[in-house]
Design a protein around this motif. Structure first.
Motif, PDB file in Angstrom:
ATOM      1  N   ARG A 149       0.860  -1.182   0.000  1.00 56.44           N
ATOM      2  CA  ARG A 149       0.000   0.000   0.000  1.00 56.44           C
ATOM      3  C   ARG A 149       0.898   1.233   0.000  1.00 56.44           C
ATOM      4  O   ARG A 149       1.777   1.375   0.844  1.00 56.44           O
ATOM      5  N   ILE A 150       0.687   2.125  -0.966  1.00 55.85           N
ATOM      6  CA  ILE A 150       1.409   3.385  -1.023  1.00 55.85           C
ATOM      7  C   ILE A 150       0.490   4.480  -0.504  1.00 55.85           C
ATOM      8  O   ILE A 150      -0.700   4.517  -0.853  1.00 55.85           O
ATOM      9  N   SER A 151       1.008   5.371   0.322  1.00 60.81           N
ATOM     10  CA  SER A 151       0.167   6.368   0.984  1.00 60.81           C
ATOM     11  C   SER A 151      -0.416   7.389   0.025  1.00 60.81           C
ATOM     12  O   SER A 151      -1.456   7.976   0.302  1.00 60.81           O
ATOM     13  N   ASP A 152       0.245   7.622  -1.097  1.00 62.06           N
ATOM     14  CA  ASP A 152      -0.301   8.541  -2.109  1.00 62.06           C
ATOM     15  C   ASP A 152       0.200   8.152  -3.480  1.00 62.06           C
ATOM     16  O   ASP A 152       1.376   8.338  -3.800  1.00 62.06           O
ATOM     17  N   ILE A 153      -0.677   7.615  -4.300  1.00 60.33           N
ATOM     18  CA  ILE A 153      -0.279   7.159  -5.625  1.00 60.33           C
ATOM     19  C   ILE A 153       0.060   8.322  -6.543  1.00 60.33           C
ATOM     20  O   ILE A 153       0.782   8.165  -7.540  1.00 60.33           O
ATOM     21  N   THR A 154      -0.401   9.536  -6.216  1.00 56.49           N
ATOM     22  CA  THR A 154      -0.130  10.681  -7.086  1.00 56.49           C
ATOM     23  C   THR A 154       1.211  11.339  -6.791  1.00 56.49           C
ATOM     24  O   THR A 154       1.588  12.298  -7.475  1.00 56.49           O
ATOM     25  N   GLY A 155       1.914  10.878  -5.774  1.00 57.31           N
ATOM     26  CA  GLY A 155       3.199  11.491  -5.448  1.00 57.31           C
ATOM     27  C   GLY A 155       3.093  12.959  -5.082  1.00 57.31           C
ATOM     28  O   GLY A 155       3.960  13.762  -5.434  1.00 57.31           O
ATOM     29  N   GLY A 156       2.013  13.308  -4.376  1.00 49.37           N
ATOM     30  CA  GLY A 156       1.841  14.688  -3.931  1.00 49.37           C
ATOM     31  C   GLY A 156       1.053  15.585  -4.849  1.00 49.37           C
ATOM     32  O   GLY A 156       0.755  16.731  -4.484  1.00 49.37           O
ATOM     33  N   VAL A 157       0.669  15.101  -6.027  1.00 49.46           N
ATOM     34  CA  VAL A 157      -0.058  15.953  -6.973  1.00 49.46           C
ATOM     35  C   VAL A 157      -1.410  16.374  -6.394  1.00 49.46           C
ATOM     36  O   VAL A 157      -1.794  17.554  -6.461  1.00 49.46           O
ATOM     37  N   TYR A 158      -2.149  15.435  -5.822  1.00 50.19           N
ATOM     38  CA  TYR A 158      -3.465  15.779  -5.269  1.00 50.19           C
ATOM     39  C   TYR A 158      -3.329  16.817  -4.154  1.00 50.19           C
ATOM     40  O   TYR A 158      -4.168  17.705  -4.014  1.00 50.19           O
ATOM     41  N   SER A 159      -2.288  16.679  -3.345  1.00 53.22           N
ATOM     42  CA  SER A 159      -2.104  17.598  -2.228  1.00 53.22           C
ATOM     43  C   SER A 159      -1.527  18.933  -2.669  1.00 53.22           C
ATOM     44  O   SER A 159      -2.082  20.005  -2.371  1.00 53.22           O
ATOM     45  N   GLN A 160      -0.436  18.895  -3.401  1.00 49.35           N
ATOM     46  CA  GLN A 160       0.304  20.113  -3.721  1.00 49.35           C
ATOM     47  C   GLN A 160      -0.286  20.899  -4.885  1.00 49.35           C
ATOM     48  O   GLN A 160      -0.183  22.130  -4.917  1.00 49.35           O
ATOM     49  N   VAL A 161      -0.876  20.216  -5.839  1.00 47.95           N
ATOM     50  CA  VAL A 161      -1.391  20.896  -7.041  1.00 47.95           C
ATOM     51  C   VAL A 161      -2.883  21.171  -6.941  1.00 47.95           C
ATOM     52  O   VAL A 161      -3.347  22.270  -7.255  1.00 47.95           O
ATOM     53  N   PHE A 162      -3.656  20.167  -6.475  1.00 53.19           N
ATOM     54  CA  PHE A 162      -5.111  20.300  -6.469  1.00 53.19           C
ATOM     55  C   PHE A 162      -5.679  20.677  -5.098  1.00 53.19           C
ATOM     56  O   PHE A 162      -6.879  20.894  -4.974  1.00 53.19           O
TER      57      PHE A 162
END
Length: 271
Positions: free
Chosen positions: A195-208
């Motif tokens: 299980r990876i904690s964020d599959i987007t590598g921070g995109v959802y958090s930092q960009v969106f």
């Protein structure tokens, strides 16, 4: 007053339409439980109609046991259902080299819902570069209908390699918004599954400006696979992707979702 009358008329019309709709649904049989009867492979409903069996080779004579399930879909009946199965021509697994199919016919006993089809995997014969796929098909079920969608199943026979990806990683993602730097955690759920904690590598958090989107992936001999992982942040879609473990221990994952967001994430383990 005119507006009130219009609204009242509209409400009456909606009520009448609702009654008509209910009547039509009752007349059309929507409230009747499906009373058909058919047989299907349970695992055929998975993505690509496939189930993966990962084995670890310890000797040249090793044999591992596995099975797939055939379901009787419908109400129980008071008689047995004889189901004939066979190997589909599309199968790349070789009988008596990669596998042994122990039976060609199984019986769903009276008043039961399923039966297991036993399979032997000839693990001792598997080469490290081989990826045999055993495709089984339901050939006959007597008077019982065979499912049109789930009458075949693929058993992906794979030889395992050592896998140890759990830990903290710094990430660099090339995707929406340019380059995103972040940190994720990978935890092992079971052998070869993480299980990876964020599959987007921070995109959802930092960009969106959203939350992290966790996902499950498998890793087999360096190959990473992400299949139909839900978008729990924005919803309405799923993540899929591929990747690999590089010789220097870094991971490279290419991911995308149904909203056409995509990225390539490079992960470097934090000591």
């Amino acid at each position: 007053m005119i507006q009130v009358v219009k609204n009242a008329s509209a409400m009456i019309m909606l009520a009448l339409l609702g009654l008509v709709g209910v009547s039509c649904m009752e007349d059309s049989g929507f409230n009747i439980v499906w009373n058909g009867l058919e047989v299907e492979f349970e695992e055929a409903s998975r993505p690509n109609g496939a189930v993966r069996r990962v084995v670890t080779q310890n000797s040249a004579t090793q044999v591992d046991q596995t099975s797939v399930r055939i379901n009787l879909v419908g109400a129980h009946i008071n008689e047995p259902v004889e189901v004939t199965i066979g190997v589909d021509p599309s199968s790349t697994a070789v009988r008596n080299v990669h596998f042994r199919l122990l039976v060609s016919q199984v019986t769903i006993a009276p008043n039961t819902s399923f039966v297991e089809v036993p399979i032997e995997i000839l693990t001792g014969n598997l080469g490290s570069e081989e990826e045999p796929n055993l495709v089984l098909a339901i050939l006959d079920a007597g008077n019982t209908k065979i499912s049109a969608n789930y009458n075949k199943v693929t058993v992906e026979i794979r030889l395992s390699c050592p896998s140890d990806l759990a830990g903290r990683y710094s990430t660099v993602t090339a995707g929406p918004g340019g380059t995103t730097n972040y940190e994720v955690t990978i935890t092992e759920i079971e052998p070869f599954t993480y299980r990876i904690s964020d599959i987007t590598g921070g995109v959802y958090s930092q960009v969106f400006g959203g939350n992290d989107n966790p996902a499950i992936f498998t890793e087999l001999c360096g190959e990473i696979t992400i299949t139909d992982q839900p978008d729990v942040v924005f919803g309405g879609g799923a993540f899929n992707g591929t990747g690999r473990v590089n010789a220097d221990g870094t991971l490279r994952i290419t991911w995308s979702n149904d909203a056409e967001d995509s990225g390539v994430t490079t992960l470097t383990r934090i000591p």
